[in-house]
Enzyme design. Structure first.
Site, PDB file in Angstrom:
ATOM      1  N   ARG A 162       1.035  -1.180  -0.045  1.00 53.21           N
ATOM      2  CA  ARG A 162       0.026   0.036   0.036  1.00 53.21           C
ATOM      3  C   ARG A 162       0.712   1.253  -0.020  1.00 53.21           C
ATOM      4  O   ARG A 162       0.675   2.250   0.607  1.00 53.21           O
ATOM      5  CB  ARG A 162      -1.151  -0.072   1.312  1.00 53.21           C
ATOM      6  CG  ARG A 162      -1.824  -1.061   1.358  1.00 53.21           C
ATOM      7  CD  ARG A 162      -3.009  -1.083   0.106  1.00 53.21           C
ATOM      8  NE  ARG A 162      -3.686  -2.418   0.054  1.00 53.21           N
ATOM      9  CZ  ARG A 162      -3.567  -3.426  -0.452  1.00 53.21           C
ATOM     10  NH1 ARG A 162      -2.303  -3.733  -1.251  1.00 53.21           N
ATOM     11  NH2 ARG A 162      -4.163  -4.659  -0.237  1.00 53.21           N
ATOM     12  N   SER A 237     -10.717  -0.663   3.641  1.00 59.34           N
ATOM     13  CA  SER A 237      -9.968  -1.172   5.010  1.00 59.34           C
ATOM     14  C   SER A 237      -9.522   0.128   5.395  1.00 59.34           C
ATOM     15  O   SER A 237      -8.885   1.058   4.533  1.00 59.34           O
ATOM     16  CB  SER A 237      -8.962  -2.057   4.598  1.00 59.34           C
ATOM     17  OG  SER A 237      -9.298  -3.213   4.196  1.00 59.34           O
ATOM     18  N   GLU A 333      -4.850   3.324   6.370  1.00 60.12           N
ATOM     19  CA  GLU A 333      -4.642   3.224   4.883  1.00 60.12           C
ATOM     20  C   GLU A 333      -5.204   4.384   4.198  1.00 60.12           C
ATOM     21  O   GLU A 333      -4.639   4.960   2.961  1.00 60.12           O
ATOM     22  CB  GLU A 333      -5.263   1.821   4.348  1.00 60.12           C
ATOM     23  CG  GLU A 333      -5.150   1.399   2.845  1.00 60.12           C
ATOM     24  CD  GLU A 333      -5.497   0.222   2.670  1.00 60.12           C
ATOM     25  OE1 GLU A 333      -5.172  -0.632   3.294  1.00 60.12           O
ATOM     26  OE2 GLU A 333      -6.346   0.207   1.516  1.00 60.12           O
TER      27      GLU A 333
HETATM   28  C1  LIG Z   1     -15.652  -0.981  -0.438  1.00 58.58           C
HETATM   29  C2  LIG Z   1     -14.073  -0.562  -0.757  1.00 58.58           C
HETATM   30  C3  LIG Z   1     -13.374  -1.577  -0.945  1.00 58.58           C
HETATM   31  C4  LIG Z   1     -12.076  -1.581  -1.111  1.00 58.58           C
HETATM   32  N1  LIG Z   1     -10.959  -2.346  -1.332  1.00 58.58           N
HETATM   33  C5  LIG Z   1      -9.716  -2.323  -1.592  1.00 58.58           C
HETATM   34  C6  LIG Z   1      -9.054  -3.432  -1.798  1.00 58.58           C
HETATM   35  O1  LIG Z   1      -9.341  -4.554  -1.866  1.00 58.58           O
HETATM   36  N2  LIG Z   1      -7.606  -3.072  -2.134  1.00 58.58           N
HETATM   37  C7  LIG Z   1      -6.954  -1.769  -2.102  1.00 58.58           C
HETATM   38  O2  LIG Z   1      -5.941  -1.752  -2.343  1.00 58.58           O
HETATM   39  N3  LIG Z   1      -7.910  -0.852  -2.023  1.00 58.58           N
HETATM   40  C8  LIG Z   1      -9.157  -1.013  -1.719  1.00 58.58           C
HETATM   41  N4  LIG Z   1     -10.237   0.062  -1.355  1.00 58.58           N
HETATM   42  C9  LIG Z   1      -9.727   1.705  -1.520  1.00 58.58           C
HETATM   43  C10 LIG Z   1      -9.634   2.306  -3.043  1.00 58.58           C
HETATM   44  O3  LIG Z   1     -10.747   1.656  -3.672  1.00 58.58           O
HETATM   45  C11 LIG Z   1      -8.342   2.295  -3.422  1.00 58.58           C
HETATM   46  O4  LIG Z   1      -7.532   2.670  -2.942  1.00 58.58           O
HETATM   47  C12 LIG Z   1      -8.462   3.061  -4.873  1.00 58.58           C
HETATM   48  O5  LIG Z   1      -7.541   3.033  -5.647  1.00 58.58           O
HETATM   49  C13 LIG Z   1      -8.596   4.492  -4.650  1.00 58.58           C
HETATM   50  O6  LIG Z   1      -9.029   5.128  -5.906  1.00 58.58           O
HETATM   51  P1  LIG Z   1      -9.830   6.566  -6.101  1.00 58.58           P
HETATM   52  O7  LIG Z   1      -9.891   6.873  -7.452  1.00 58.58           O
HETATM   53  O8  LIG Z   1     -10.994   6.290  -5.433  1.00 58.58           O
HETATM   54  O9  LIG Z   1      -8.899   7.437  -5.184  1.00 58.58           O
HETATM   55  P2  LIG Z   1      -9.063   8.784  -4.421  1.00 58.58           P
HETATM   56  O10 LIG Z   1      -9.884   8.320  -3.232  1.00 58.58           O
HETATM   57  O11 LIG Z   1      -9.905   9.632  -5.230  1.00 58.58           O
HETATM   58  O12 LIG Z   1      -7.779   9.338  -4.169  1.00 58.58           O
HETATM   59  C14 LIG Z   1      -6.698   8.781  -3.213  1.00 58.58           C
HETATM   60  C15 LIG Z   1      -5.574   9.656  -3.176  1.00 58.58           C
HETATM   61  O13 LIG Z   1      -4.764   9.863  -4.335  1.00 58.58           O
HETATM   62  C16 LIG Z   1      -4.967  11.330  -4.942  1.00 58.58           C
HETATM   63  N5  LIG Z   1      -5.223  11.123  -6.112  1.00 58.58           N
HETATM   64  C17 LIG Z   1      -6.438  10.878  -6.858  1.00 58.58           C
HETATM   65  N6  LIG Z   1      -6.380  10.773  -8.441  1.00 58.58           N
HETATM   66  C18 LIG Z   1      -5.029  11.099  -8.350  1.00 58.58           C
HETATM   67  C19 LIG Z   1      -4.175  11.205  -9.704  1.00 58.58           C
HETATM   68  N7  LIG Z   1      -4.801  10.881 -10.686  1.00 58.58           N
HETATM   69  N8  LIG Z   1      -2.898  11.720  -9.617  1.00 58.58           N
HETATM   70  C20 LIG Z   1      -2.276  11.957  -8.315  1.00 58.58           C
HETATM   71  N9  LIG Z   1      -3.105  11.958  -7.283  1.00 58.58           N
HETATM   72  C21 LIG Z   1      -4.350  11.605  -7.329  1.00 58.58           C
HETATM   73  C22 LIG Z   1      -5.959  11.798  -3.956  1.00 58.58           C
HETATM   74  O14 LIG Z   1      -5.386  13.444  -3.827  1.00 58.58           O
HETATM   75  C23 LIG Z   1      -5.843  10.965  -2.692  1.00 58.58           C
HETATM   76  O15 LIG Z   1      -4.836  11.628  -1.829  1.00 58.58           O
HETATM   77  C24 LIG Z   1     -11.366  -0.194  -1.479  1.00 58.58           C
HETATM   78  C25 LIG Z   1     -12.178   1.121  -0.986  1.00 58.58           C
HETATM   79  C26 LIG Z   1     -13.592   0.954  -0.882  1.00 58.58           C
HETATM   80  C27 LIG Z   1     -14.749   2.045  -0.411  1.00 58.58           C
END
Ligand SMILES: Cc1cc2nc3c(=O)[nH]c(=O)nc-3n(C[C@H](O)[C@H](O)[C@H](O)COP(=O)(O)OP(=O)(O)OC[C@H]3O[C@@H](n4cnc5c(N)ncnc54)[C@H](O)[C@@H]3O)c2cc1C
Length: 337
Positions: A162, A237, A333
């Site tokens: 992570r 998580s 995380e």
């Molecule tokens: C129900 C659920 C289950 C999940 N299961 C998992 C799992 O099994 N494994 C896992 O690893 N994660 C899991 N996650 C966490 C999440 O899905 C991942 O971390 C995902 O990659 C986040 O993507 P996002 O686009 O929503 O990020 P965001 O929440 O929009 O952003 C996360 C971070 O990245 C920054 N950011 C966003 N986009 C960019 C970009 N293009 N360039 C630079 N910085 C950026 C933001 O400022 C923030 O700090 C889960 C989440 C949920 C809600």
């Protein structure tokens, strides 16, 4: 491309927290992104993908850039392998299904992870024995100050559990615009050794699973275990599983012989944070509208109108109690904003 003022982010974060962005803009191309950055050089910037890995504890006093670049394509292929590129704003799960639909292997174990493709390298997303680093080739990212596009290879990303360079040295300096993955076209490395995948396949009498079978099994398992953010606000998580020195674990294990662990290296072990939180008595607890999921101690939830600060307070309470009980520190995380 319109910059909106005082924009509610409630529908843009999976915790469903009400927080306002001072300014908000969705960008749909590299050119639009560059224009926004060029025209607003002194503004603080906040980057938003799918909002599934953040806890908003306050209004965002910054220009919030919603990265909504779309597109996915094959860029190269051989008999055995294919290189696919996806733009940052593509929905991750839809992209995974698109690769499986063409019988490209490598991403199936990460089916149904919320969020966008462009965010996957940031915390090296992973599930069911696979991480993004296993198929990642490179990503392209725009420097927020110079607007130059830099290519980050797998080595340069410094992936860990992570973790990546984007959460450390390069934090806040780049906006990822696209990611390239190398997938298999034949001789797929089907991995069903983790969790309940094999049992789920057996239930369906599947002996030789296809990529689609593995993906379907994982979707079924995830839907039965994790709350759907559309129904109950959450960010998956909330904590990482702590990795501690083996010598510390041996000392703690004498006091708590039932504590599970997984070997990470010769000197380190990983302890499941969910177990620690459950043993600390938090599973299913509710404090106003903030709480801990009844089936998943690792998942903090918003029952409706919790503020980010209330959820943060619960998380701190958990960290403090786990530290007092087990002398183990657990780290968030989720990105606390
Ligand atoms: C129900 C659920 C289950 C999940 N299961 C998992 C799992 O099994 N494994 C896992 O690893 N994660 C899991 N996650 C966490 C999440 O899905 C991942 O971390 C995902 O990659 C986040 O993507 P996002 O686009 O929503 O990020 P965001 O929440 O929009 O952003 C996360 C971070 O990245 C920054 N950011 C966003 N986009 C960019 C970009 N293009 N360039 C630079 N910085 C950026 C933001 O400022 C923030 O700090 C889960 C989440 C949920 C809600």
């Amino acid at each position: 491309m319109e910059i909106l003022a005082n924009f509610s982010l409630k529908n843009y974060n999976t915790f469903g927290i009400e927080a306002k962005a001072k300014q908000f803009v969705s960008v749909h191309s590299v050119e639009e992104l560059k224009t926004v950055l060029q025209e607003n050089p002194t503004q603080k910037k906040f980057i938003l993908g799918g909002g599934s890995n953040m806890l908003l504890t306050q209004d965002i006093d910054a220009l919030t850039i919603h990265v909504d670049l779309k597109g996915k394509k094959i860029i190269e292929q051989t008999e055995d392998a294919v290189w696919v590129e996806a733009k940052a704003g593509e929905n991750w799960h839809e992209f995974v299904l698109w690769t499986i639909g063409q019988d490209f292997g490598g991403l199936e174990n990460m089916s149904l992870i919320p969020g966008n493709v462009g965010t996957t390298p940031i915390q090296n997303i992973g599930a069911y024995g696979t991480e993004i680093k296993d198929t990642f080739v490179f990503c392209e990212a725009m420097n927020i100050e110079t607007f130059e596009i830099k290519k980050f290879t797998k080595e340069e990303c410094k992936f860990g559990y992570r973790e990546s360079i984007f959460k450390n040295e390069a934090k806040g300096q780049y906006i990822i615009v696209s990611v390239v993955f190398k997938l298999t076209k034949q001789k797929h490395k089907i991995n069903i050794s983790y969790g309940d995948i094999a049992a789920e396949l057996t239930k369906k009498d599947i002996v030789t699973p296809t990529l689609k079978d593995v993906s379907n099994a994982i979707i079924t398992i995830r839907q039965s275990k994790l709350p759907d953010p559309k129904e109950l606000g959450n960010s998956g998580s909330f904590f990482k599983n702590p990795i501690i020195p083996k010598s510390d674990f041996e000392r703690i294990h004498l006091l708590h012989p039932e504590m599970p662990s997984y070997s990470v290296s010769e000197t380190q072990v990983k302890v499941p944070a969910g177990w620690l939180i459950e043993k600390a008595g938090f599973k299913g607890k509710r404090f106003g509208d903030a709480g801990i999921h009844k089936n998943q101690a690792l998942v903090l939830v918003n029952y409706g109108n919790a503020t980010g600060q209330e959820i943060l307070n619960v998380s701190k309470d958990i960290q403090k109690t786990v530290k007092e009980l087990f002398d183990i520190e657990i780290e968030a995380e989720v990105n606390v904003i």
